[in-house]
Design a protein around this motif. Structure first.
Motif, short mmCIF file in Angstrom:
data_model
loop_
_atom_site.label_atom_id
_atom_site.label_comp_id
_atom_site.label_asym_id
_atom_site.label_seq_id
_atom_site.Cartn_x
_atom_site.Cartn_y
_atom_site.Cartn_z
N ALA A 68 9.40 -5.36 9.63
CA ALA A 68 10.22 -5.78 8.49
C ALA A 68 9.37 -6.33 7.35
N ILE A 69 9.83 -6.06 6.14
CA ILE A 69 9.26 -6.67 4.94
C ILE A 69 9.73 -8.12 4.87
N ASP A 70 8.81 -9.03 4.46
CA ASP A 70 9.19 -10.43 4.23
C ASP A 70 8.50 -10.92 2.97
N ARG A 71 8.60 -12.21 2.70
CA ARG A 71 8.07 -12.75 1.45
C ARG A 71 6.55 -12.73 1.39
N ASP A 72 5.87 -12.48 2.53
CA ASP A 72 4.41 -12.41 2.56
C ASP A 72 3.88 -10.98 2.55
N THR A 73 4.76 -9.98 2.52
CA THR A 73 4.34 -8.58 2.52
C THR A 73 3.63 -8.24 1.22
N LEU A 74 2.48 -7.59 1.34
CA LEU A 74 1.75 -7.14 0.15
C LEU A 74 2.34 -5.85 -0.38
N PHE A 75 2.59 -5.81 -1.69
CA PHE A 75 2.99 -4.62 -2.42
C PHE A 75 1.95 -4.33 -3.49
N LYS A 76 1.81 -3.07 -3.86
CA LYS A 76 1.05 -2.74 -5.06
C LYS A 76 1.89 -3.16 -6.27
N VAL A 221 -5.86 -8.14 7.00
CA VAL A 221 -4.92 -8.74 6.04
C VAL A 221 -3.51 -8.69 6.59
N GLY A 222 -3.12 -7.54 7.14
CA GLY A 222 -1.81 -7.39 7.79
C GLY A 222 -0.63 -7.46 6.82
N ASN A 223 0.51 -6.94 7.29
CA ASN A 223 1.77 -7.06 6.55
C ASN A 223 1.66 -6.41 5.16
N VAL A 224 1.24 -5.15 5.14
CA VAL A 224 1.03 -4.42 3.89
C VAL A 224 2.04 -3.27 3.80
N ALA A 225 2.86 -3.29 2.78
CA ALA A 225 3.86 -2.24 2.59
C ALA A 225 3.18 -0.94 2.18
N GLN A 226 3.71 0.17 2.68
CA GLN A 226 3.20 1.49 2.33
C GLN A 226 4.16 2.19 1.36
N PRO A 227 3.63 3.01 0.43
CA PRO A 227 4.49 3.72 -0.51
C PRO A 227 5.25 4.85 0.18
N HIS A 228 6.42 5.17 -0.34
CA HIS A 228 7.28 6.22 0.21
C HIS A 228 7.80 7.12 -0.89
N THR A 336 4.19 0.69 -12.09
CA THR A 336 4.62 1.97 -11.53
C THR A 336 3.44 2.71 -10.94
N LEU A 337 3.51 3.00 -9.66
CA LEU A 337 2.59 3.91 -8.97
C LEU A 337 3.43 4.78 -8.05
N ALA A 338 2.85 5.87 -7.56
CA ALA A 338 3.60 6.74 -6.67
C ALA A 338 4.11 5.95 -5.47
N GLY A 339 5.44 5.84 -5.35
CA GLY A 339 6.04 5.16 -4.21
C GLY A 339 5.98 3.65 -4.27
N MET A 340 5.62 3.05 -5.40
CA MET A 340 5.55 1.60 -5.54
C MET A 340 6.00 1.21 -6.95
#
Length: 521
Positions: A68-76, A221-228, A336-340
């Motif tokens: 699950a995504i949470d408040r500590d998840t890294l996004f681009k 680092v952990g907890n890193v969201a991936q683009p979709h 804006t990036l592909a999937g992020m």
């Protein structure tokens, strides 16, 4: 979660909470956006009167894997990195290491633009406000799609070959390459790599522990969201991170990653004009804060902003967009990036704002949710829901398509036979992009970019024309190919243009001018 744990989390984040009716409205916006756009993940935080009042996350780091995504998840955060770059430069100005009106060549003697006069006159401030004379997104193919083999030295060398489309300082035209140059100016003035300086001058003093720039280990680092990207009724991961995430050439323009919690902390710093460091010293002087939020370059005001916001002005500061909404001052930027996709919006006079982070095809979702959230503050009595703005946006797109802006019909296609392109096959070179191969591979003709490995595709025939159908579905802007020959065929040229005129400007095909340098191997 127990009561004591909840209170502790609220205290750590600075979360004061919102009224039950306001929270219900925010929850409805969040739920409606997730449902309407079927996002793989969404993180939203709201600040009211200087305090975090609402935080909500949903979805997964990778669709279908259950994390699950949470408040500590890294996004681009993509182009929201630009404000961090300008903040770093402002810190160096405060320290006396550079001035905004310094010629760029004072810090980077080898820097060259296409026009020698512009090379001589362009200042550090000009790197930040999209007034260079280059076309929109010029040279972005050296940055994206990632990964690629272009370096910051390649970008500095390539700029001399990018021809302007209008006069220097004449008007606004969004670019990314000059923010990379700005990062190199910071490195030269600060005496350390850009990544080191950003960590030292921005992340560490502001406590942005869940922001990353440069190389890092994914598991460490952990907890890193991936683009979709959308695939049928679901979402599929694209451009998945390797075990070691490499440093990004584009870091100063769009290569930072942060969590929702870190972005909310960053936003609160800007909503507090008196923010100080633990030592009691100001993080930025009032003068430099004003410089970053000064309207340095007018921007065109869209019909949508006039209609939705009752907007009257739009301008670019240093890494921030400045505008008005319902008579209130707004400071904002998208990423804006592909999937992020990201959005940071501040209403400074209210000491309020919000952050949106998405790890999927989120362009429309960001627009719609961002509009609903800003109206939550500026027009609460007239607030319209997500569905209203989503329908209005869909109607706008349909009208634009009916007006002739839709892509040309390229559906009826078949692979181009090598014999059909026989006179044009070979290895071509562009002065800034480098080499591409246009050669037969079995029964097909393949386009391969030497330094950008995602730009590989099969040449397809559409009527009397040829286009490249990219192998990677996340590369979603196809180019037409056009050939010309002179000197009895000794001088063969190749140019590219968009099949879809509405394609992302970062696929800057119009800036490419290839010359054939040899035949196929």
């Amino acid at each position: 979660m127990g009561c004591r744990t909840l209170l502790l989390c609220c205290a750590l984040l600075g979360w004061s909470g919102v009224r039950a009716d306001a929270r219900a409205d925010l929850d409805a916006m969040f739920d409606d956006t997730m449902a309407r756009y079927r996002l793989p993940g969404l993180a939203v935080g709201v600040i009211t009167d200087g305090e975090v009042s609402y935080v909500r996350t949903a979805g997964e780091l990778r669709a279908g894997e259950g994390k699950a995504i949470d408040r500590d998840t890294l996004f681009k955060i993509a182009s929201n990195s630009k404000a961090m770059t300008t903040a770093l430069l402002a810190r160096l100005v405060d320290a006396g290491r550079l001035r905004w009106d310094d010629p760029v060549t004072r810090h980077l003697p080898a820097f060259r633009m296409h026009d020698p006069w512009v090379t001589r006159e362009i200042q550090v401030r000009d790197l930040l406000i999209h007034n260079s004379g280059l076309g929109e997104g010029a040279g972005d193919l050296m940055l994206w799609p990632e990964p690629n083999a272009y370096t910051r030295a390649d970008i500095l060398a390539g700029l001399a070959h990018l021809k302007p489309t209008h006069s220097f300082r004449a008007h606004y035209s969004y670019d990314n390459l000059l923010y990379v140059v700005a990062g190199e100016v910071a490195a030269a003035a600060g005496g350390a790599p850009y990544e080191t300086l950003l960590q030292r001058e921005v992340f560490e003093p502001l406590g942005l522990a869940r922001c990353r720039v440069g190389e890092f280990g994914l598991d460490a680092v952990g907890n890193v969201a991936q683009p979709h990207m959308r695939e049928g009724d679901g979402n599929r991961v694209i451009r998945e991170d390797a075990a070691v995430v490499p440093a990004s050439t584009s870091a100063a323009a769009g290569g930072v990653r942060c969590s929702l919690g870190a972005m909310l902390r960053w936003a609160r710093v800007w909503l507090d004009p008196d923010h100080t460091l633990p030592s009691g010293a100001p993080w930025l002087s009032p003068e430099q804060r004003r410089m970053l939020w000064t309207a340095h370059m007018p921007m065109p005001l869209s019909a949508r902003q006039r209609a939705w916001d009752d907007g009257h002005f739009l301008a670019y500061g240093f890494g921030w967009r400045l505008s008005d909404v319902d008579g209130e001052y707004r400071v904002s930027h998208t990423g804006t990036l592909a999937g992020m996709y990201s959005l940071l919006t501040l209403l400074p006079d209210r000491r309020s704002g919000f952050v949106i982070l998405i790890n999927g095809d989120g362009s429309d979702a960001r627009t719609v949710l961002g509009q609903a959230l800003v109206k939550h503050f500026t027009a609460p009595g007239q607030q319209r829901g997500v569905a209203y703005y989503a329908d209005a946006l869909a109607a706008e797109r349909a009208e634009a398509s009916a007006g002739g802006s839709a892509p040309r019909d390229a559906a009826a296609r078949a692979p181009t036979a090598p014999a059909a392109l026989g006179p044009w096959l070979g290895v071509y070179r562009d002065p800034w992009f480098g080499e591409v191969r246009l050669c037969a591979e079995g029964e097909r003709v393949v386009f391969r970019a030497r330094k950008s490995p995602r730009l590989v595709g099969t040449v397809q025939r559409v009527g009397a024309r040829d286009l490249v159908d990219w192998d990677d579905p996340s590369v979603d802007a196809e180019p037409w190919l056009a050939f010309a020959a002179a000197d009895g065929g000794a001088d063969v040229r190749l140019t590219l243009s968009h099949v879809d005129p509405q394609a992302d400007f970062s696929y800057d095909y119009a800036d490419l001018a290839f010359t054939r340098v040899r035949g196929c191997d």
